[in-house]
Write a protein that holds these residues in place. Structure first.
Motif, PDB file in Angstrom:
ATOM      1  N   VAL A  18       1.337  -1.627  -0.072  1.00  0.00           N
ATOM      2  CA  VAL A  18      -0.195   0.054   0.049  1.00  0.00           C
ATOM      3  C   VAL A  18       0.619   1.163   0.029  1.00  0.00           C
ATOM      4  O   VAL A  18       1.406   1.334   0.729  1.00  0.00           O
ATOM      5  CB  VAL A  18      -1.110   0.092   1.231  1.00  0.00           C
ATOM      6  CG1 VAL A  18      -0.300  -0.146   2.536  1.00  0.00           C
ATOM      7  CG2 VAL A  18      -1.798   1.085   0.525  1.00  0.00           C
ATOM      8  N   ARG A  19       0.129   2.346  -0.534  1.00  0.00           N
ATOM      9  CA  ARG A  19       1.358   3.489  -0.816  1.00  0.00           C
ATOM     10  C   ARG A  19       0.515   4.637  -0.638  1.00  0.00           C
ATOM     11  O   ARG A  19      -0.926   4.376  -1.828  1.00  0.00           O
ATOM     12  CB  ARG A  19       1.996   3.837  -2.319  1.00  0.00           C
ATOM     13  CG  ARG A  19       2.768   4.964  -1.967  1.00  0.00           C
ATOM     14  CD  ARG A  19       3.428   5.062  -3.468  1.00  0.00           C
ATOM     15  NE  ARG A  19       3.873   3.635  -3.466  1.00  0.00           N
ATOM     16  CZ  ARG A  19       5.073   3.344  -4.369  1.00  0.00           C
ATOM     17  NH1 ARG A  19       4.827   3.798  -6.015  1.00  0.00           N
ATOM     18  NH2 ARG A  19       6.031   2.015  -4.210  1.00  0.00           N
ATOM     19  N   ARG A  20       0.792   6.059  -0.482  1.00  0.00           N
ATOM     20  CA  ARG A  20      -0.472   6.289   0.410  1.00  0.00           C
ATOM     21  C   ARG A  20      -0.141   7.744  -1.394  1.00  0.00           C
ATOM     22  O   ARG A  20       0.892   7.466  -2.008  1.00  0.00           O
ATOM     23  CB  ARG A  20       0.379   8.113   1.020  1.00  0.00           C
ATOM     24  CG  ARG A  20      -0.097   7.435   2.382  1.00  0.00           C
ATOM     25  CD  ARG A  20       0.414   8.331   3.019  1.00  0.00           C
ATOM     26  NE  ARG A  20       0.714   8.072   4.608  1.00  0.00           N
ATOM     27  CZ  ARG A  20      -0.876   8.074   5.446  1.00  0.00           C
ATOM     28  NH1 ARG A  20      -1.906   8.463   5.055  1.00  0.00           N
ATOM     29  NH2 ARG A  20      -0.901   7.632   6.926  1.00  0.00           N
TER      30      ARG A  20
ATOM     31  N   ARG B 164      -1.002  11.685  -3.878  1.00  0.00           N
ATOM     32  CA  ARG B 164      -1.902  12.698  -3.404  1.00  0.00           C
ATOM     33  C   ARG B 164      -3.015  13.118  -2.623  1.00  0.00           C
ATOM     34  O   ARG B 164      -3.179  14.160  -2.719  1.00  0.00           O
ATOM     35  CB  ARG B 164      -1.067  13.554  -4.416  1.00  0.00           C
ATOM     36  CG  ARG B 164       0.653  13.441  -4.517  1.00  0.00           C
ATOM     37  CD  ARG B 164       0.601  14.361  -5.820  1.00  0.00           C
ATOM     38  NE  ARG B 164       2.356  13.968  -5.632  1.00  0.00           N
ATOM     39  CZ  ARG B 164       2.795  14.925  -7.107  1.00  0.00           C
ATOM     40  NH1 ARG B 164       2.094  16.174  -8.205  1.00  0.00           N
ATOM     41  NH2 ARG B 164       4.316  15.225  -6.627  1.00  0.00           N
ATOM     42  N   ARG B 165      -3.483  12.072  -3.233  1.00  0.00           N
ATOM     43  CA  ARG B 165      -5.381  12.185  -3.140  1.00  0.00           C
ATOM     44  C   ARG B 165      -5.802  12.228  -1.466  1.00  0.00           C
ATOM     45  O   ARG B 165      -5.274  11.016  -1.078  1.00  0.00           O
ATOM     46  CB  ARG B 165      -6.298  11.641  -4.232  1.00  0.00           C
ATOM     47  CG  ARG B 165      -6.000  12.195  -5.291  1.00  0.00           C
ATOM     48  CD  ARG B 165      -6.768  11.177  -6.449  1.00  0.00           C
ATOM     49  NE  ARG B 165      -8.105  11.566  -6.254  1.00  0.00           N
ATOM     50  CZ  ARG B 165      -9.357  10.753  -7.319  1.00  0.00           C
ATOM     51  NH1 ARG B 165      -8.164  10.201  -8.080  1.00  0.00           N
ATOM     52  NH2 ARG B 165     -10.215  11.495  -7.058  1.00  0.00           N
ATOM     53  N   ARG B 166      -6.305  12.992  -0.913  1.00  0.00           N
ATOM     54  CA  ARG B 166      -6.970  12.773   0.458  1.00  0.00           C
ATOM     55  C   ARG B 166      -7.552  11.212   0.280  1.00  0.00           C
ATOM     56  O   ARG B 166      -8.461  12.122  -0.134  1.00  0.00           O
ATOM     57  CB  ARG B 166      -6.566  13.766   0.871  1.00  0.00           C
ATOM     58  CG  ARG B 166      -7.354  13.848   2.615  1.00  0.00           C
ATOM     59  CD  ARG B 166      -8.139  15.396   3.424  1.00  0.00           C
ATOM     60  NE  ARG B 166      -8.628  14.405   4.336  1.00  0.00           N
ATOM     61  CZ  ARG B 166      -7.322  15.061   5.481  1.00  0.00           C
ATOM     62  NH1 ARG B 166      -5.962  15.035   5.224  1.00  0.00           N
ATOM     63  NH2 ARG B 166      -7.596  15.641   7.045  1.00  0.00           N
ATOM     64  N   GLY B 167      -7.751  10.164   1.390  1.00  0.00           N
ATOM     65  CA  GLY B 167      -8.457   9.718   1.460  1.00  0.00           C
ATOM     66  C   GLY B 167      -8.398   8.028  -0.019  1.00  0.00           C
ATOM     67  O   GLY B 167      -9.403   7.756   0.006  1.00  0.00           O
ATOM     68  N   PHE B 168      -7.496   8.358  -0.764  1.00  0.00           N
ATOM     69  CA  PHE B 168      -7.042   7.326  -1.688  1.00  0.00           C
ATOM     70  C   PHE B 168      -5.203   6.661  -1.689  1.00  0.00           C
ATOM     71  O   PHE B 168      -4.850   7.243  -0.798  1.00  0.00           O
ATOM     72  CB  PHE B 168      -6.615   7.854  -2.663  1.00  0.00           C
ATOM     73  CG  PHE B 168      -8.784   8.702  -3.491  1.00  0.00           C
ATOM     74  CD1 PHE B 168      -8.900   7.234  -4.173  1.00  0.00           C
ATOM     75  CD2 PHE B 168      -9.343   9.740  -2.330  1.00  0.00           C
ATOM     76  CE1 PHE B 168     -10.402   7.607  -4.598  1.00  0.00           C
ATOM     77  CE2 PHE B 168     -10.374   9.709  -3.241  1.00  0.00           C
ATOM     78  CZ  PHE B 168     -10.665   9.092  -3.917  1.00  0.00           C
ATOM     79  N   VAL B 169      -5.271   5.511  -1.512  1.00  0.00           N
ATOM     80  CA  VAL B 169      -4.530   4.907  -1.510  1.00  0.00           C
ATOM     81  C   VAL B 169      -3.903   4.241  -2.296  1.00  0.00           C
ATOM     82  O   VAL B 169      -5.634   3.501  -3.462  1.00  0.00           O
ATOM     83  CB  VAL B 169      -4.325   4.034   0.038  1.00  0.00           C
ATOM     84  CG1 VAL B 169      -4.441   4.796   1.122  1.00  0.00           C
ATOM     85  CG2 VAL B 169      -5.286   2.936  -0.233  1.00  0.00           C
ATOM     86  N   ARG B 170      -3.067   3.715  -3.052  1.00  0.00           N
ATOM     87  CA  ARG B 170      -2.318   2.808  -4.026  1.00  0.00           C
ATOM     88  C   ARG B 170      -2.076   1.429  -3.496  1.00  0.00           C
ATOM     89  O   ARG B 170      -1.344   1.246  -2.785  1.00  0.00           O
ATOM     90  CB  ARG B 170      -1.559   3.268  -5.102  1.00  0.00           C
ATOM     91  CG  ARG B 170      -0.934   2.312  -5.976  1.00  0.00           C
ATOM     92  CD  ARG B 170       0.014   2.708  -6.631  1.00  0.00           C
ATOM     93  NE  ARG B 170      -0.178   3.992  -7.622  1.00  0.00           N
ATOM     94  CZ  ARG B 170      -0.820   4.212  -9.075  1.00  0.00           C
ATOM     95  NH1 ARG B 170      -1.484   2.810  -9.155  1.00  0.00           N
ATOM     96  NH2 ARG B 170      -1.372   5.010  -9.110  1.00  0.00           N
TER      97      ARG B 170
END
Length: 326
Positions: free
Chosen positions: A240-242, A244-250
């Motif tokens: 999992v990786r954060r 730039r979009r708040r509330g979204f992860v990759r």
């Protein structure tokens, strides 16, 4: 009428009376004397039939000689016996009758002594000692892959037991027939020797595709285990990786071997189950590893895992190790 003596003898009528008294006294003496003692039962040990490695049916013949008679069969590994069948009735007839009982709990490939014993109020009669030999336990093989399925690239063991008489110190060999199961079984590695209880374990350093496995004995008797399908689960890495979009992860990862086009489902783990949280498709990576990646909105924090679903027949689906999404 008076009885008169004539020169020391009774008159004829008196003589007859005296004779009658004499005969009666003799008859009374005979009837009140000791009667002939009753005879104890006759008992003859017969043959053993239906002999297996753990039981045998024992037969014999008994004449009860008119008295209620019971019988047992005594048996053991010596003429001292030590075991016996339950007490059973043989009747109270005056002719010989055939009887039989089954001895159980025997040891395989062992000589056993046995005899019939008949008991009545008149006494006990032992039949002659006979013997029989129990059969050997037929050899059989059972195996299992540990673990099954095995993750692609990991080693596993094929463990099993050669059960039966002669199962110890016997050579066995592992055979494999890999997917698509058309090549036939071939030996894998060197034979192993079973231990004192018939156990064995074959290490398998790495299985690339699902395979049928079996173990066979070396030499005689020729024994083959049931075929076991050892499945190979794809190896799934998950990260999992954060963003730039708040509330979204990759959510992303890799699959080995390459399984381009396989479906990937993301699951949020909850007590008692899981909740679907989106998914994607495996895309091409290298010749041996394929990859997947997708940006998802995190509605709930917690542990997530990826499920890669495989339907190609060569491998099976697998889960990744969970990752924490904050």
């Amino acid at each position: 009428m008076r009885t008169r003596f004539v020169r020391g003898r009774l008159r004829p009528l008196a003589a007859l009376v005296a004779l009658a008294w004499t005969v009666g006294a003799l008859a009374l003496a005979v009837s009140s004397g000791d009667a002939a003692a009753p005879s104890p039962p006759s008992a003859s040990t017969g043959g053993a039939s239906s002999v297996t490695f753990s039981s045998a049916t024992l037969s014999g013949q008994i004449n009860a000689h008119g008295l209620a008679t019971n019988y047992v069969f005594q048996y053991g590994t010596t003429s001292g016996y030590g075991g016996q069948t339950p007490l059973a009735p043989a009747g109270s007839g005056t002719k010989g009758v055939r009887v039989s009982q089954t001895a159980t709990g025997l040891q395989p490939a062992t000589i056993y002594h046995y005899r019939i014993v008949a008991v009545s109020p008149a006494g006990t009669t032992n039949g002659k000692d006979h013997t029989f030999t129990t059969a050997k336990v037929p050899l059989s093989l059972q195996i299992a892959g540990v673990p099954n399925p095995v993750v692609f690239g990991d080693s596993f063991n094929v463990e099993g037991t050669l059960s039966g008489t002669g199962g110890a110190n016997h050579e066995v060999v592992l055979q494999a027939n890999p997917f698509p199961y058309t090549a036939g079984f071939m030996n894998v590695g060197n034979p192993e020797v079973t231990n004192v209880t018939g156990g064995f374990s074959f290490p398998f350093p790495g299985l690339l595709e699902n395979a049928q496995l079996r173990v066979v004995t070396v030499g005689k008797p020729a024994i083959t285990s049931p075929v076991v399908l050892e499945s190979v689960a794809v190896r799934v890495s998950f990260h999992v990786r954060r963003t730039r979009r708040r509330g979204f992860v990759r959510l992303f990862g890799a699959v080995a071997p390459a399984e381009v086009g396989a479906l990937v489902g993301f699951q949020l783990l909850r007590p008692g189950g899981s909740v679907n949280a989106g998914g994607t498709v495996v895309k091409a990576g290298t010749t041996s590893v394929s990859r997947f990646s997708r940006i998802v909105r995190v509605r709930h924090r917690g542990l997530y895992r990826a499920l890669v679903k495989i339907n190609d027949g060569a491998h099976v689906s697998n889960y990744s190790t969970p990752v924490l999404v904050r």
